[in-house]
Design a protein around this motif. Sequence first.
Motif, short mmCIF file in Angstrom:
data_model
loop_
_atom_site.label_atom_id
_atom_site.label_comp_id
_atom_site.label_asym_id
_atom_site.label_seq_id
_atom_site.Cartn_x
_atom_site.Cartn_y
_atom_site.Cartn_z
N GLY A 25 10.81 -5.92 -1.51
CA GLY A 25 10.69 -4.74 -2.35
C GLY A 25 9.69 -3.73 -1.85
O GLY A 25 9.76 -3.24 -0.73
N ALA A 26 8.71 -3.39 -2.70
CA ALA A 26 7.73 -2.35 -2.38
C ALA A 26 6.92 -2.72 -1.15
O ALA A 26 6.64 -1.87 -0.29
CB ALA A 26 6.81 -2.12 -3.57
N TYR A 27 6.53 -4.00 -1.03
CA TYR A 27 5.77 -4.42 0.16
C TYR A 27 6.59 -4.18 1.42
O TYR A 27 6.07 -3.68 2.43
CB TYR A 27 5.40 -5.89 0.07
CG TYR A 27 5.11 -6.48 1.43
CD1 TYR A 27 3.94 -6.14 2.10
CD2 TYR A 27 6.03 -7.31 2.06
CE1 TYR A 27 3.68 -6.64 3.37
CE2 TYR A 27 5.78 -7.81 3.32
CZ TYR A 27 4.61 -7.48 3.98
OH TYR A 27 4.38 -7.96 5.25
N PHE A 28 7.88 -4.55 1.40
CA PHE A 28 8.73 -4.36 2.57
C PHE A 28 8.78 -2.89 2.98
O PHE A 28 8.69 -2.55 4.15
CB PHE A 28 10.14 -4.87 2.27
CG PHE A 28 11.11 -4.72 3.41
CD1 PHE A 28 11.23 -5.72 4.36
CD2 PHE A 28 11.89 -3.58 3.53
CE1 PHE A 28 12.12 -5.57 5.42
CE2 PHE A 28 12.78 -3.42 4.58
CZ PHE A 28 12.90 -4.43 5.53
N MET A 29 8.92 -2.00 1.99
CA MET A 29 8.97 -0.57 2.29
C MET A 29 7.68 -0.09 2.97
O MET A 29 7.71 0.60 3.99
CB MET A 29 9.20 0.23 1.00
CG MET A 29 10.56 0.05 0.38
SD MET A 29 10.71 1.07 -1.10
CE MET A 29 12.42 0.76 -1.55
N ILE A 30 6.54 -0.45 2.38
CA ILE A 30 5.27 0.00 2.92
C ILE A 30 5.05 -0.57 4.31
O ILE A 30 4.60 0.13 5.24
CB ILE A 30 4.11 -0.38 1.98
CG1 ILE A 30 4.27 0.34 0.64
CG2 ILE A 30 2.76 -0.05 2.60
CD1 ILE A 30 3.30 -0.13 -0.43
N ASN A 31 5.39 -1.84 4.50
CA ASN A 31 5.21 -2.49 5.79
C ASN A 31 6.05 -1.83 6.87
O ASN A 31 5.57 -1.57 7.98
CB ASN A 31 5.56 -3.98 5.68
CG ASN A 31 5.40 -4.72 6.99
OD1 ASN A 31 6.27 -4.63 7.86
ND2 ASN A 31 4.31 -5.45 7.13
N ARG A 32 7.31 -1.53 6.56
CA ARG A 32 8.19 -0.97 7.57
C ARG A 32 7.87 0.50 7.87
O ARG A 32 8.16 0.99 8.96
CB ARG A 32 9.66 -1.10 7.14
CG ARG A 32 10.15 -2.54 7.04
CD ARG A 32 9.85 -3.33 8.32
NE ARG A 32 10.38 -4.68 8.26
CZ ARG A 32 9.71 -5.73 7.82
NH1 ARG A 32 8.46 -5.58 7.39
NH2 ARG A 32 10.26 -6.92 7.82
N VAL A 33 7.28 1.20 6.91
CA VAL A 33 6.97 2.62 7.14
C VAL A 33 5.58 2.78 7.73
O VAL A 33 5.39 3.47 8.73
CB VAL A 33 7.10 3.42 5.83
CG1 VAL A 33 6.66 4.86 6.05
CG2 VAL A 33 8.54 3.39 5.34
N LEU A 34 4.59 2.15 7.13
CA LEU A 34 3.19 2.35 7.55
C LEU A 34 2.69 1.28 8.49
O LEU A 34 1.62 1.44 9.07
CB LEU A 34 2.28 2.43 6.32
CG LEU A 34 2.55 3.60 5.36
CD1 LEU A 34 1.55 3.57 4.22
CD2 LEU A 34 2.49 4.94 6.09
N GLY A 35 3.42 0.17 8.63
CA GLY A 35 3.01 -0.85 9.56
C GLY A 35 2.44 -2.09 8.88
O GLY A 35 2.28 -2.16 7.66
N PHE A 36 2.10 -3.07 9.71
CA PHE A 36 1.69 -4.39 9.24
C PHE A 36 0.41 -4.35 8.42
O PHE A 36 0.34 -4.93 7.33
CB PHE A 36 1.52 -5.30 10.46
CG PHE A 36 0.98 -6.66 10.14
CD1 PHE A 36 1.79 -7.63 9.58
CD2 PHE A 36 -0.35 -6.98 10.40
CE1 PHE A 36 1.30 -8.89 9.28
CE2 PHE A 36 -0.85 -8.24 10.12
CZ PHE A 36 -0.02 -9.19 9.56
N LEU A 37 -0.62 -3.68 8.92
CA LEU A 37 -1.92 -3.72 8.24
C LEU A 37 -1.90 -3.01 6.89
O LEU A 37 -2.31 -3.60 5.87
CB LEU A 37 -3.01 -3.15 9.15
CG LEU A 37 -3.35 -4.01 10.37
CD1 LEU A 37 -4.42 -3.32 11.22
CD2 LEU A 37 -3.82 -5.39 9.96
N PRO A 38 -1.44 -1.75 6.79
CA PRO A 38 -1.37 -1.13 5.46
C PRO A 38 -0.43 -1.88 4.53
O PRO A 38 -0.71 -2.02 3.33
CB PRO A 38 -0.86 0.28 5.75
CG PRO A 38 -1.21 0.54 7.18
CD PRO A 38 -1.08 -0.78 7.85
N GLY A 39 0.69 -2.39 5.08
CA GLY A 39 1.62 -3.13 4.24
C GLY A 39 1.00 -4.38 3.66
O GLY A 39 1.12 -4.67 2.47
#
Length: 762
Positions: free
Chosen positions: A120-134
């Motif tokens: 969900g939301a974590y997957f989106m943030i991880n794929r857009v902003l990268g591993f550390l911000p996600g």
Amino acid sequence: MGLRERGVELLQHIKGWSRKLDKNRRPLDGSTVITAEFDPHATGQSEEARLRTLGTFGGVFTPSFLTIIGVIMYLRFGWIVGNAGLYGTLAIVFLANTITFITALSVSSIGSNERMETGGAYFMINRVLGFLPGGAVGIPLYLSQALSIALYIIGFSESLANVVPAWDIRIIALATLGFLSLLALIGAAFMVRIQYIILSLIILSFVSIAAGFRPVFSNLEPSYLEGVSFWGVFAVFFPAVTGILSGVSMSGDLKNPGKSIPRGTLAAVAVGFIVYLLVPVMLAFSVARDDLFASSSLVAASRWPLLVTLGVFGATLSSAIGVLLAAPRTMQALGSDGALPRIFGSGVGKTREPILGLSVSVLIALGAIVMGNLNAVAEVLTMFFLTTYGVLNLAAGMEKLVGNPSFRPSISIPWWISFMGAAGCFGVMFLINTPATLVALALVVLVFFLLSIRARNLDPGSPGIWEGFWTGLFFTVSRKLAKTRSRSGKNWRPLIQIFAAEIASHAEIISLAALFTRHSGALAIYAVRDPASPQSRDEMQHELDSFNETLHHRNIFTTMVETRNLFDGILISSQSAAFAGGAYNTVMLGFPSGTKQDRDYAGLLMGLSSLDKNILLFKRGTISWHFSSDPVIVWWGGQEQNVRLMLFLAHLVQRNSAQHKRIRLGTIVSSEEDMPAAEARLASTLQELRMQGEIFIVPNPEKRQLCDVIEENSRESSLVLLGMAKPREETLGSYLPGLRTIAGDLQNLLFVLSNIPEQEYE
């Protein structure tokens, strides 16, 4: 050593690959060098390992809507109207839903662009902003979801204990947690069916509320209690509209997340907004001012209070079910990416149910219930949810601002709107509770720091948009780009090299390459000079610079190459670094008109292919493609690598050219029976690549020469794209003659050979 031998040596030393001779190909009809006939048996992609069972209504709309319609509406809306009055309450509803609607748009934008998996939301943030911000946002988000299971179950238990005072709240909570946990073991699809029952109860409570409407009073103006202000009332109401991620959390279980997430999320926000407009109107006119401050005001004002009481039970229970489904899936995604131990990324069965994540989440909730009162941490948990919403808005805005060609969402919004949503989320956090906000942000920073240490021993996967960010905005910052460069398909850009012995004769090729690379790539023009040439180096450089100025392209780089052998110079120069330690990925050449050097030219192409270069061969027509409004035609024979690059180039022509050129995607089938399968395959490819185009299928039951069929169906075009097969040592002699046969009298023809691995291209 001749060029052919050098090409073979490159193959042996650089890649060690070999190719088998396909005896069924016919050299002079072009079938050895292009792939333009459809293979109905090719699948194009592997089956997904996870069985997806949920649709838009059950998987996204229902859990999102049920979380939006929570206990605040049933138990606190009267207090809100009593303080702010009808006018103030409507203003609060509009303002809060504006922030939520923008966040929903941002979520829809990312969700319609990414290939959504679980998380969900974590997957989106991880794929857009990268591993550390996600991970920095995802781990606190997971803990918030797990603890929220306990919060919602305790809320349900307290509501039930008010009806049956003899029952112990903690015993009710433990029994409810155990019962819901057993149901969750059955799977997400079953839990969604339970939510349908709860949705029915809430709809019945709406009927009771509407039936109880009696326009007797007029509570229009505010009448704040001592110590209460507009923003204080706003802070109480805002958590009511923060349930939109419950459906997004089911991303890994959705049949078509790219469509379901935008549709279901926006529909839930819209219906929830309508409900939150109508309920305060009913309260303002049906309940006396003093009675509004009681938590039971809505229950008392309804026609059948029992139905509203059941609605309260359903609201708390549905929220508990929502986070009970979401938390294990967030943990599963964190484990899959390495932010948590990999074992947490495991799943059971075809649907890959996160049983281990469910067990850990239930244990956390169990401990919280046993611990008792969670009011002290409740607002910090709310801050984590709001942080997630704010970061999602930032992610969508930055994706749009960076302008990666891979960002082609079905729902596109201006970057500044997403940034406004982010500012609204972070502003509301400080309005609700400044200390809790500071604690939440500090924990996010701490997790970021700890993950940065852990990431040294991990492959962090995709860097998100940061590579594209630095590439687009700071092309000259070579050291920064060298640190962030990866082979992620999200950030693939056309980095093209052109080699020209005569600048004027290559003007058309350079112009086309400049169109491909405008706004989102780079073009290097190499002026190849024979040392024995009468034209001096300075004269040739001046001619090159003068031509470059006419292109009005900020990312064109020019250089001189001196060599006595043109093919040697191209092969060596193509391996030179572009910038920041990265290499150019594409070589664009003119289609040779003469035949004397066909074998050496094919050897050059084989050598370039061995270096993993994409190859573009352009045959210009008698009329420039610039001035035509006819469509760009892409011919496909079923090879995913070539068609992806061809459609990508066609998309760049459509996006960057002054005249809007339609894209037509076509293929040739051996019989009319194969036409439906071919059309479905092409439509699936366009949908997967998020591109718009016309599809046409050409039957060829008479087994006519491919060149005749292609030429006949490509007359009304501004540019034609055809895929090339990789040259092999066995086909060097027939390779160029075969291409020349296929080219025939076609005008403005671009042959394309892609060496982009599928997993590195979006």
